[in-house]
Motif scaffolding. Structure first.
Motif, mmCIF file in Angstrom:
data_model
loop_
_atom_site.group_PDB
_atom_site.id
_atom_site.type_symbol
_atom_site.label_atom_id
_atom_site.label_comp_id
_atom_site.label_asym_id
_atom_site.label_seq_id
_atom_site.Cartn_x
_atom_site.Cartn_y
_atom_site.Cartn_z
ATOM 1 N N LEU A 25 25.306 63.213 36.636
ATOM 2 C CA LEU A 25 25.506 62.116 37.586
ATOM 3 C C LEU A 25 26.847 61.427 37.394
ATOM 4 O O LEU A 25 27.534 61.105 38.360
ATOM 5 C CB LEU A 25 24.390 61.062 37.435
ATOM 6 N N VAL A 26 27.219 61.173 36.128
ATOM 7 C CA VAL A 26 28.370 60.298 35.866
ATOM 8 C C VAL A 26 29.683 60.991 36.227
ATOM 9 O O VAL A 26 30.529 60.412 36.919
ATOM 10 C CB VAL A 26 28.384 59.836 34.388
ATOM 11 N N VAL A 27 29.879 62.228 35.766
ATOM 12 C CA VAL A 27 31.182 62.880 35.956
ATOM 13 C C VAL A 27 31.472 63.101 37.448
ATOM 14 O O VAL A 27 32.528 62.703 37.923
ATOM 15 C CB VAL A 27 31.284 64.174 35.121
ATOM 16 N N PRO A 28 30.543 63.686 38.220
ATOM 17 C CA PRO A 28 30.845 63.828 39.666
ATOM 18 C C PRO A 28 30.460 62.601 40.486
ATOM 19 O O PRO A 28 30.509 62.651 41.709
ATOM 20 C CB PRO A 28 30.009 65.048 40.066
ATOM 21 N N GLU A 29 30.077 61.518 39.824
ATOM 22 C CA GLU A 29 29.713 60.264 40.512
ATOM 23 C C GLU A 29 28.664 60.511 41.596
ATOM 24 O O GLU A 29 28.772 60.007 42.723
ATOM 25 C CB GLU A 29 30.948 59.590 41.102
ATOM 26 N N VAL A 30 27.648 61.260 41.233
ATOM 27 C CA VAL A 30 26.577 61.575 42.171
ATOM 28 C C VAL A 30 25.597 60.408 42.237
ATOM 29 O O VAL A 30 25.388 59.694 41.258
ATOM 30 C CB VAL A 30 25.873 62.881 41.753
ATOM 31 N N LEU A 55 21.749 59.356 42.965
ATOM 32 C CA LEU A 55 20.369 59.869 42.988
ATOM 33 C C LEU A 55 19.496 58.720 43.436
ATOM 34 O O LEU A 55 19.417 57.699 42.753
ATOM 35 C CB LEU A 55 19.999 60.333 41.574
ATOM 36 N N ARG A 93 8.157 64.297 33.024
ATOM 37 C CA ARG A 93 9.510 63.775 32.974
ATOM 38 C C ARG A 93 10.502 64.878 33.303
ATOM 39 O O ARG A 93 10.281 66.039 32.971
ATOM 40 C CB ARG A 93 9.804 63.259 31.542
ATOM 41 N N TYR A 94 11.612 64.476 33.936
ATOM 42 C CA TYR A 94 12.704 65.411 34.202
ATOM 43 C C TYR A 94 13.800 65.185 33.169
ATOM 44 O O TYR A 94 14.283 64.057 33.005
ATOM 45 C CB TYR A 94 13.255 65.190 35.609
ATOM 46 N N PRO A 95 14.224 66.235 32.458
ATOM 47 C CA PRO A 95 15.263 66.065 31.431
ATOM 48 C C PRO A 95 16.648 65.953 32.052
ATOM 49 O O PRO A 95 17.325 66.949 32.257
ATOM 50 C CB PRO A 95 15.124 67.338 30.580
ATOM 51 N N LEU A 96 17.045 64.723 32.362
ATOM 52 C CA LEU A 96 18.296 64.468 33.091
ATOM 53 C C LEU A 96 19.485 64.477 32.138
ATOM 54 O O LEU A 96 19.511 63.753 31.148
ATOM 55 C CB LEU A 96 18.200 63.103 33.779
ATOM 56 N N ASP A 97 20.494 65.281 32.484
ATOM 57 C CA ASP A 97 21.775 65.263 31.769
ATOM 58 C C ASP A 97 22.631 64.165 32.406
ATOM 59 O O ASP A 97 23.051 64.306 33.556
ATOM 60 C CB ASP A 97 22.448 66.631 31.918
ATOM 61 N N PRO A 98 22.899 63.061 31.699
ATOM 62 C CA PRO A 98 23.648 61.957 32.312
ATOM 63 C C PRO A 98 24.983 62.402 32.902
ATOM 64 O O PRO A 98 25.412 61.876 33.936
ATOM 65 C CB PRO A 98 23.876 60.983 31.138
ATOM 66 N N ALA A 99 25.636 63.383 32.279
ATOM 67 C CA ALA A 99 26.946 63.829 32.761
ATOM 68 C C ALA A 99 26.859 64.408 34.173
ATOM 69 O O ALA A 99 27.833 64.360 34.933
ATOM 70 C CB ALA A 99 27.545 64.858 31.801
#
Lengths: 319, 319
Positions: B254-259, B261, B246-252
């Motif tokens: 993606l969410v803050v810069p609206e990236v 994936l 598993r990859y430990p994804l920090d939701p921020a």
């Protein structure tokens, strides 16, 4: 003036009335809303220090020569530097040096007065009541889903999370003609979506089937689990919420079905104001209580109670 | 016939010559390629049991009344059920009951003969040599990046990973006119991208700056870390590789810069064949060694050596 100030702890504090810089206006705040992000500020999110609050409606009070003077306004919350590559590419909302009203390097709306660049303002049409206008910012954030992941009227869409954000997302998605399902944990919240054409389910009772688009608005790892398990191959999961901690992502869950996971933050004020003006979205059922600014600490505490939707702060009492 | 068979362990094993079902053809395999996914099969990925291999070029040998008889072909590897909602929506490659050549419920290409539905075949133009044609499947997978995340000629793009997939992705992206950077750990691999207009860097030496699109083709958590740290706000990270864990994804993140994936798997054979036909992509520098099928176990062992790019298996020797 007395404002709701955060510095490791929230407090009602006497602070100087703000002075507008070049290109800025002073807004007399009428109503402000407490957002989940404000509650995260209380936990240290962003390391913010200053006057809290970013959802507001008010009236421009200065400078005297501003064409905005006396107009009722709402305001976009991101303030770019105006000079960097992102600002020059039209991505000022993502400027690396940006200030954010009540969240980052910029005093916010839980106060009698705030300052913002005039460029951030939107005029509120006279027919929009204040209790509607104060929802412009969160409704715009909900509309942003349609910008990052346009939804077809023939799509099946799932919204995960029945807080204020999830409810508003379900409402605006239903306006597109799409088949919208909302999954949550609060029957009394789900009931606010059903009259607006949304099929609602307790998360544990969600029927089998997958969705073209899933919007994660619960802000919990379990919500993202549900979203990723219910999106169809080549579908899109929109992440509306951040939360502290890491999500253990299985790369195969994205790669094999070619799923698109996309973050989504602030949205279009003009579209939100049109929907509020035309009565397409009535946000009043979301309002739980309104506190005067002098009781701002009570308001924050109330907003943290389980199941409470939107708490408003009336900033008109003092001057 | 003798084939390279996997059942908890790989082995050269005598198996019956395959018999085509309705709509299927038998292909006499000429050349096959070993892919990273085959090495994951050796570790138990997919729980696959059967003849390995999914990259091939060969000639149709049966049935005698097929319009394909005697034609040189490559073949798409996903076989949908043809009846479910996904197949009916044109997403047969994502059918939940799909079989996958050499990877799931369908014997593969490390054998003298394989079967595939005729609908999966693509004719190989006569001017395309076999050592080019055997790269159709991986080159199509590389081209798939352009389908899930179209790249503008004015974009800055980073490819992470200098294995065969990352190299091919960098080559085809450079054909778009975009500014393409490749980050990896093997100077001798990076050298294969420079003559094709790609700027190459050891990952640790990648200069500052962000990218409109980043393609993660390293198959490692560190690669995804680098990708997410270098994508610009509202940019896209394409995940080309799965890996166990598993990859430990920090939701921020993606969410803050609206990236965005987005996962990416199999791609367009027709486009890959055109590029190979027209000499736009010469895959030969990727070939490390070619083994005869009878030495398939050696081929698998060789492919696992650090720094080895593509290992081919020549299946023409036996019948």
């Amino acid at each position: 003036m007395r404002a709701l100030y955060f510095d490791e702890q929230p407090a009602i504090k006497e602070v100087p009335r703000p002075v507008p810089g070049p290109g800025e206006v002073v807004v007399r705040v009428h109503l402000a809303g407490i957002c989940r992000t404000d509650l995260e500020v209380l936990k240290g999110y962003h390391g913010f220090k200053g006057i809290m609050g970013h959802e507001f409606v008010g009236k421009v009070a200065a400078p005297k020569d501003s064409p905005w003077l006396g107009r009722r306004v709402v305001g976009e919350i991101n303030i770019g530097c105006g000079a960097c590559d992102l600002c020059r590419r039209g991505l000022a909302g993502h400027c690396r040096q940006r200030r954010v009203l009540g969240l980052k390097d910029q005093d916010g709306a839980f106060a009698p007065y705030l300052t913002l660049p005039a460029a951030n303002l939107h005029a509120v049409p006279p027919e929009v009541p204040e209790v509607f206008a104060v929802f412009t910012e969160p409704l715009a954030a909900a509309l942003r889903v349609m910008e990052v992941a346009p939804v077809s009227p023939s799509a099946r869409v799932l919204v995960v999370g029945d807080g204020p954000l999830g409810l508003q997302v379900s409402w605006v998605l239903a306006l597109s003609g799409a088949e919208v399902h909302l999954a949550g944990h609060h029957p009394e919240h789900l009931a606010l979506a059903r009259p607006r054409g949304v099929a609602t389910y307790l998360s544990a009772d969600l029927p089998a089937g997958d969705y073209d688009t899933v919007v994660e608005a619960s802000g919990s790892p379990a919500g993202l689990d549900l979203a990723l398990s219910r999106v169809r191959p080549r579908g899109t999961v929109v992440m509306k919420s951040t939360y502290v901690g890491r999500y253990p992502l299985d790369p195969a869950v994205l790669v094999v079905p070619e799923v698109n996971l996309v973050g989504c933050r602030c949205g279009p004020f003009a579209g939100a104001l049109r929907l509020l003006r035309d009565g397409r979205v009535d946000p009043r059922p979301l309002i739980d209580r309104t506190f005067p600014l002098s009781r701002g600490l009570e308001a924050l505490a109330w907003a943290q109670r389980p199941g409470v939707l939107k708490v408003l702060i009336d900033c008109r009492e003092s001057d």
